[in-house]
Design a protein around this motif. Structure first.
Motif, short mmCIF file in Angstrom:
data_model
loop_
_atom_site.label_atom_id
_atom_site.label_comp_id
_atom_site.label_asym_id
_atom_site.label_seq_id
_atom_site.Cartn_x
_atom_site.Cartn_y
_atom_site.Cartn_z
N GLY A 1 0.81 -1.21 0.00
CA GLY A 1 0.00 0.00 0.00
C GLY A 1 0.84 1.26 0.00
O GLY A 1 0.52 2.24 -0.68
N LEU A 2 1.96 1.25 0.74
CA LEU A 2 2.84 2.41 0.77
C LEU A 2 3.43 2.68 -0.61
O LEU A 2 3.45 3.83 -1.08
CB LEU A 2 3.96 2.19 1.79
CG LEU A 2 5.00 3.31 1.92
CD1 LEU A 2 4.32 4.61 2.36
CD2 LEU A 2 6.09 2.91 2.91
N VAL A 3 3.88 1.63 -1.27
CA VAL A 3 4.42 1.79 -2.63
C VAL A 3 3.35 2.32 -3.57
O VAL A 3 3.61 3.22 -4.39
CB VAL A 3 4.99 0.45 -3.14
CG1 VAL A 3 5.38 0.55 -4.61
CG2 VAL A 3 6.18 0.01 -2.30
N ALA A 4 2.13 1.78 -3.46
CA ALA A 4 1.04 2.23 -4.32
C ALA A 4 0.70 3.69 -4.07
O ALA A 4 0.45 4.45 -5.01
CB ALA A 4 -0.19 1.35 -4.11
N VAL A 5 0.67 4.10 -2.80
CA VAL A 5 0.35 5.50 -2.47
C VAL A 5 1.43 6.44 -3.02
O VAL A 5 1.12 7.50 -3.59
CB VAL A 5 0.21 5.67 -0.94
CG1 VAL A 5 0.18 7.15 -0.56
CG2 VAL A 5 -1.06 4.98 -0.46
N VAL A 6 2.70 6.06 -2.87
CA VAL A 6 3.79 6.90 -3.39
C VAL A 6 3.70 7.02 -4.91
O VAL A 6 3.81 8.12 -5.46
CB VAL A 6 5.16 6.33 -2.95
CG1 VAL A 6 6.29 7.06 -3.67
CG2 VAL A 6 5.33 6.45 -1.44
N LEU A 7 3.52 5.90 -5.60
CA LEU A 7 3.41 5.93 -7.06
C LEU A 7 2.21 6.76 -7.50
O LEU A 7 2.30 7.54 -8.46
CB LEU A 7 3.29 4.51 -7.60
CG LEU A 7 4.55 3.64 -7.56
CD1 LEU A 7 4.25 2.24 -8.04
CD2 LEU A 7 5.66 4.26 -8.41
#
Length: 217
Positions: free
Chosen positions: A99-105
């Protein structure tokens, strides 16, 4: 049996709450035969996913638990809420990283789209198109990974399976992209609609791989 009793017996036969009136093939998804009950279950999953996803980074874990819950429900397996919370606990750690990677992207892509529209970037229209395609890919990846997650193989296997899943069923990936777009648009129109939208998204992840496809029984 009078007409009223016969109609009641037919309803009980169709929804599985009473004795069968005639022999028929077993339902493929016996838990989905009662449409209003399924609708209520979708709303319940949407509410649970929404509450768990308030920090945003927990969205993949919440979706994974909700998808597994609905998958058990439509197959008429045991689907108590305790199983949802158990799946959520096991999915939370790795799912929060996803989720963190998705939010950053997503943040980077939204910023690129905004800059492209402002004229601050050369080749703005092309950059904007790339940004929207990137957002669609992020949405597909999150939904596909959440649908493939299980407590045994974990998130690493789920994420690694996404390219293979998309390549094996390109129309299904387009359906997932449309599902992600549906959630965004409905939420943008009226924020409280995110609850049924997320429930419908979880059901879509369950249903899309099971749809009839040419050449596949």
């Amino acid at each position: 049996m009078d007409r009223k009793e016969h109609r009641a017996a037919q309803r009980a036969d169709r929804d599985g709450s009473g004795p069968t009136l005639q022999e028929r093939p077993a339902e493929r998804f016996p838990g989905a035969t009662a449409k209003f009950a399924l609708f209520g279950e979708v709303l319940q999953v949407g509410l649970l996913v929404t509450l768990v996803s308030l920090p945003l980074v927990t969205l993949p874990a919440a979706l994974a638990a909700g998808i597994r819950h609905l998958r058990r429900y439509v197959h008429a397996e045991g689907s108590p809420l305790s199983a949802f919370w158990a799946d959520l606990r096991r999915a939370l750690l790795g799912g929060s990283l996803v989720g963190l990677v998705a939010v950053v992207l997503t943040g980077i892509l939204v910023l690129d789209i905004d800059l492209a529209r402002s004229g601050a970037l050369p080749g703005g229209p092309a950059v904007e198109v790339v940004g929207w395609v990137g957002l669609a890919l992020v949405g597909v990846a999150v939904l596909a990974a959440a649908g493939r997650w299980d407590p045994v193989s974990g998130w690493r296997a789920a994420v690694r399976s996404v390219p293979r899943t998309v390549a094996a069923d390109v129309p299904g990936a387009l359906y997932l992209a449309a599902t992600a777009g549906f959630v965004v648009v409905v939420t943008w129109v009226l924020v409280p609609l995110v609850v049924p939208a997320l429930g419908c998204a979880a059901l879509a992840v369950v249903a899309i791989p099971e749809r009839p496809r040419r050449g596949i029984r």
